[in-house]
Design a protein around this motif. Structure first.
Motif, short mmCIF file in Angstrom:
data_model
loop_
_atom_site.label_atom_id
_atom_site.label_comp_id
_atom_site.label_asym_id
_atom_site.label_seq_id
_atom_site.Cartn_x
_atom_site.Cartn_y
_atom_site.Cartn_z
N LYS A 143 -7.18 5.13 -3.11
CA LYS A 143 -7.24 6.46 -2.21
C LYS A 143 -5.99 7.32 -3.04
O LYS A 143 -5.53 8.24 -2.59
CB LYS A 143 -6.36 5.51 -1.34
N LYS B 184 -4.76 -6.54 -1.31
CA LYS B 184 -5.26 -5.28 -0.41
C LYS B 184 -4.71 -4.18 -0.67
O LYS B 184 -5.09 -3.19 -1.06
CB LYS B 184 -5.97 -6.38 0.58
N GLU C 198 1.09 -0.96 0.06
CA GLU C 198 0.13 -0.08 -0.33
C GLU C 198 0.95 0.74 -0.09
O GLU C 198 0.76 2.68 -0.29
CB GLU C 198 -1.19 -0.05 1.24
N GLN D 198 -9.77 -4.33 -5.36
CA GLN D 198 -11.35 -3.03 -5.71
C GLN D 198 -10.86 -2.64 -6.82
O GLN D 198 -11.34 -0.90 -7.11
CB GLN D 198 -10.72 -2.27 -4.40
N ASN E 10 -5.90 -1.27 -2.24
CA ASN E 10 -6.48 1.15 -1.62
C ASN E 10 -4.70 1.75 -2.22
O ASN E 10 -5.81 2.39 -2.02
CB ASN E 10 -5.31 0.13 -0.25
#
Length: 304
Positions: free
Chosen positions: A62, A54, A30, A105, A58
């Motif tokens: 973001k 994940k 991340e 995502q 993220n």
């Protein structure tokens, strides 16, 4: 290939310099992907087997960067009976990418690869990738660590050919015959582990950079000399060498300064005489998977 710029892309519209996430924790993925996106990277490379998607997702979410501006690659781990990992079937391949999209995502990836030809069901997996492309869950499909024989299996089966092959590529592992084969079939190439010749590569405990280190020693003095003559770092030299050989290239770091430096490859050119000095270092020696005790390009089991 010397006429390159920061906006250059390959035949599938992939930015030539990408940021990889191998051996990063979810938290490191991340923070490092976020730093890479701030530094201007628009090509991010992930994989099911990295167990950190994940974190990558993220960072992308973001970032505030429009999804269509980011070229996102991920990979299917095909399974490997020698490691006690069940091989993916057609249906489980479909399900795997759908799960990866949730982790990342996003609604789609730009490129989906079979990570290595480790499964006897690899043609079944490839048919699933073709279906995933039809469904719009990936824009492009390809393979990784495939040699000429494994790609010919796909071609001889009359299936859609891979659009790209991601392989280990650096002056000690230049694979000229495979490169020629890929060019002949208009299959694009992406390089990983291109800094493997350096003594500073994968030095953290458990990363495996010390394996086969003795095979690099003679080459390291030449790399250092050429970098000094061109007034660039050894890392930038090796990454630029990859680009001038017609490959796109993946970099990886958790250091913000190095992340910025590794994308800045377009302010110099390696003269042909120096390219040849680096080309002459070739041993066709793979290092990236050596700590796992195999060369994935030579590990394909018989097809079922």
């Amino acid at each position: 290939m010397t006429d390159l710029s920061s906006t250059s892309r390959n035949k599938i519209n992939m930015p030539l310099v990408g940021f990889g996430t191998y051996q990063l924790s979810t938290e490191e993925a991340e923070s490092s992907v976020a730093e890479a996106l701030r530094a201007g990277y628009r090509h991010i490379d992930s994989a099911e087997g990295y167990n950190n998607e994940k974190g990558t997702g993220n960072a992308i979410k973001k970032s505030g960067i429009a999804r269509e501006e980011i070229f996102l690659t991920t990979k299917l781990f095909p399974g490997n009976t020698q490691w006690g990992v069940q091989e993916k079937t057609y249906d489980s391949t479909i399900a795997t990418l759908k799960n990866q999209l949730k982790e990342l995502q996003v609604d789609y990836v730009d490129l989906y690869l079979i990570h290595a030809p480790l499964a006897s069901l690899r043609l079944e997996q490839w048919r699933a990738l073709i279906e995933l492309k039809k469904q719009g869950l990936t824009k492009h499909i390809g393979v990784s660590n495939y040699n000429e024989e494994a790609i010919n299996e796909i071609l001889e089966a009359g299936l859609e050919k891979p659009e790209i092959n991601q392989i280990e590529f650096h002056p000690l592992c230049a694979q000229p015959e495979l490169t020629q084969f890929l060019n002949k079939h208009s299959i694009a190439s992406t390089a990983y582990s291109s800094l493997a010749p350096l003594s500073t590569w994968r030095t953290a405990e458990g990363q495996g950079g010390e394996v086969l280190a003795e095979k690099k020693q003679d080459a390291q003095s030449t790399i250092k000399e050429v970098a000094s003559e061109l007034n660039v770092s050894e890392a930038k030299l090796l990454l630029r060498w990859v680009l001038q050989n017609g490959y796109s290239v993946l970099t990886r770091s958790t250091n913000p300064q190095r992340i910025k430096e590794n994308i800045d490859l377009f302010d110099f050119t390696i003269p042909q005489s120096q390219m040849q000095r680096l080309n002459d270092l070739n041993q066709n020696q793979a290092f990236a998977w050596a700590a796992n005790g195999l060369n994935p390009m030579e590990a394909a089991p018989a097809l079922k």
